[in-house]
Design a protein around this motif. Sequence first.
Motif, PDB file in Angstrom:
ATOM      1  N   ALA A 116      19.970  30.603  34.884  1.00  0.00           N
ATOM      2  CA  ALA A 116      18.620  31.116  35.111  1.00  0.00           C
ATOM      3  C   ALA A 116      18.538  32.609  34.805  1.00  0.00           C
ATOM      4  N   LYS A 117      19.598  33.350  35.177  1.00  0.00           N
ATOM      5  CA  LYS A 117      19.621  34.785  34.889  1.00  0.00           C
ATOM      6  C   LYS A 117      19.645  35.043  33.381  1.00  0.00           C
ATOM      7  N   ILE A 118      20.448  34.234  32.675  1.00  0.00           N
ATOM      8  CA  ILE A 118      20.594  34.435  31.234  1.00  0.00           C
ATOM      9  C   ILE A 118      19.321  34.041  30.484  1.00  0.00           C
ATOM     10  N   THR A 119      18.775  32.859  30.841  1.00  0.00           N
ATOM     11  CA  THR A 119      17.622  32.342  30.100  1.00  0.00           C
ATOM     12  C   THR A 119      16.286  32.855  30.612  1.00  0.00           C
ATOM     13  N   LYS A 120      16.271  33.365  31.843  1.00  0.00           N
ATOM     14  CA  LYS A 120      15.045  33.834  32.502  1.00  0.00           C
ATOM     15  C   LYS A 120      14.084  32.684  32.818  1.00  0.00           C
ATOM     16  N   ILE A 121      14.641  31.473  32.914  1.00  0.00           N
ATOM     17  CA  ILE A 121      13.886  30.332  33.411  1.00  0.00           C
ATOM     18  C   ILE A 121      14.149  30.253  34.916  1.00  0.00           C
ATOM     19  N   PRO A 122      13.124  30.070  35.753  1.00  0.00           N
ATOM     20  CA  PRO A 122      13.350  30.023  37.200  1.00  0.00           C
ATOM     21  C   PRO A 122      14.422  28.999  37.580  1.00  0.00           C
ATOM     22  N   PHE A 123      15.292  29.387  38.504  1.00  0.00           N
ATOM     23  CA  PHE A 123      16.372  28.495  38.919  1.00  0.00           C
ATOM     24  C   PHE A 123      15.849  27.159  39.407  1.00  0.00           C
ATOM     25  N   LEU A 124      14.782  27.163  40.210  1.00  0.00           N
ATOM     26  CA  LEU A 124      14.297  25.912  40.774  1.00  0.00           C
ATOM     27  C   LEU A 124      13.703  24.992  39.711  1.00  0.00           C
ATOM     28  N   THR A 125      13.206  25.531  38.627  1.00  0.00           N
ATOM     29  CA  THR A 125      12.757  24.667  37.529  1.00  0.00           C
ATOM     30  C   THR A 125      13.953  23.985  36.884  1.00  0.00           C
ATOM     31  N   LEU A 126      15.017  24.761  36.631  1.00  0.00           N
ATOM     32  CA  LEU A 126      16.237  24.163  36.079  1.00  0.00           C
ATOM     33  C   LEU A 126      16.800  23.126  37.041  1.00  0.00           C
ATOM     34  N   ALA A 127      16.810  23.451  38.341  1.00  0.00           N
ATOM     35  CA  ALA A 127      17.350  22.532  39.333  1.00  0.00           C
ATOM     36  C   ALA A 127      16.512  21.257  39.410  1.00  0.00           C
ATOM     37  N   ASP A 128      15.196  21.405  39.374  1.00  0.00           N
ATOM     38  CA  ASP A 128      14.318  20.235  39.450  1.00  0.00           C
ATOM     39  C   ASP A 128      14.525  19.297  38.265  1.00  0.00           C
ATOM     40  N   MET A 129      14.652  19.864  37.072  1.00  0.00           N
ATOM     41  CA  MET A 129      14.889  19.017  35.901  1.00  0.00           C
ATOM     42  C   MET A 129      16.270  18.387  35.953  1.00  0.00           C
ATOM     43  N   GLY A 130      17.250  19.171  36.372  1.00  0.00           N
ATOM     44  CA  GLY A 130      18.625  18.692  36.357  1.00  0.00           C
ATOM     45  C   GLY A 130      18.877  17.555  37.320  1.00  0.00           C
ATOM     46  N   VAL A 131      18.333  17.643  38.549  1.00  0.00           N
ATOM     47  CA  VAL A 131      18.675  16.642  39.565  1.00  0.00           C
ATOM     48  C   VAL A 131      18.070  15.275  39.272  1.00  0.00           C
ATOM     49  N   VAL A 132      17.051  15.215  38.426  1.00  0.00           N
ATOM     50  CA  VAL A 132      16.495  13.901  38.074  1.00  0.00           C
ATOM     51  C   VAL A 132      17.538  13.070  37.319  1.00  0.00           C
ATOM     52  N   GLY A 133      18.388  13.744  36.536  1.00  0.00           N
ATOM     53  CA  GLY A 133      19.411  13.036  35.781  1.00  0.00           C
ATOM     54  C   GLY A 133      20.723  12.866  36.520  1.00  0.00           C
TER      55      GLY A 133
END
Length: 280
Positions: A116-133
Amino acid sequence: MTLNDIYHAIDPVALSLGPLQIRWYGLAYVAGFICAFLVIAKLSQRWKIRIDDDAFFTVVFCVIFGVILGGRLGYVLVYGDGYYLQHPEKILAFNEGGMSFHGGLVGVIIGGVIAAKITKIPFLTLADMGVVGVPIGLFFGRCANFINGELWGAPTDMPWGVVFGGAAGTMPRHPSQLYEALLEGVVLFIILFALSRKTPARPRGTFFGTFLLFYGLFRFTIEFIRQPDAQIGYLLGTHWFTMGQALSIPLMVAGVVFLIYAWKTKKPQMGLPDSEISQP
């Protein structure tokens, strides 16, 4: 053919190429990663999350590194019972087995924060997408645990009991690995996938919180019929409370906290800022 027959008919080694052995456990990790990232790619399109190839592969690298390193170190620290202090050369012996889900989760969270720090995408957005898979990977992983004859359940007289042999003895036991594959894998995926169908996407943190809550609940429940790790046994002088249950309680609490946060803040899912999108 009974479940016991199926267990004894499957070789834990999927393929041998000379001295190289490819085990079902390793293939389960590969399949889980592939499916999880396909889900992330699909969700980014459905939710209209802007993410370019560079950001995507940054997330992939951080997550894979976090899962493997966190899962292994979690097992070494929590379930090693001092063995790895005496044999530090075995800490990175992944081929000998020994991975902890809770350690892997911590590793993924740390990897996700870095991504999230590197891409500047909010952590919770990454987490929300990731946990579905994630449940897909859990399903493959638990099936591989069954094939390996590890993490078995308590003795049972049910007709689907399995004689795992070795340290498990000759009595039929609950195939608790498959119970977990059903709950942590199939059921949890159905819940998260159903929630993900709504557009625009549900508020940031909804899926992460749901995953933590239900995984903790399912794991806590299955632990009642899962044999505790021999080197740890039951905790607090009980005959039922295990390390898996102890580690699942904070997951359930955290899940409720994230769900409340998502409900109160109602922050939308966000992708790359316009200035960070790579130009062709």
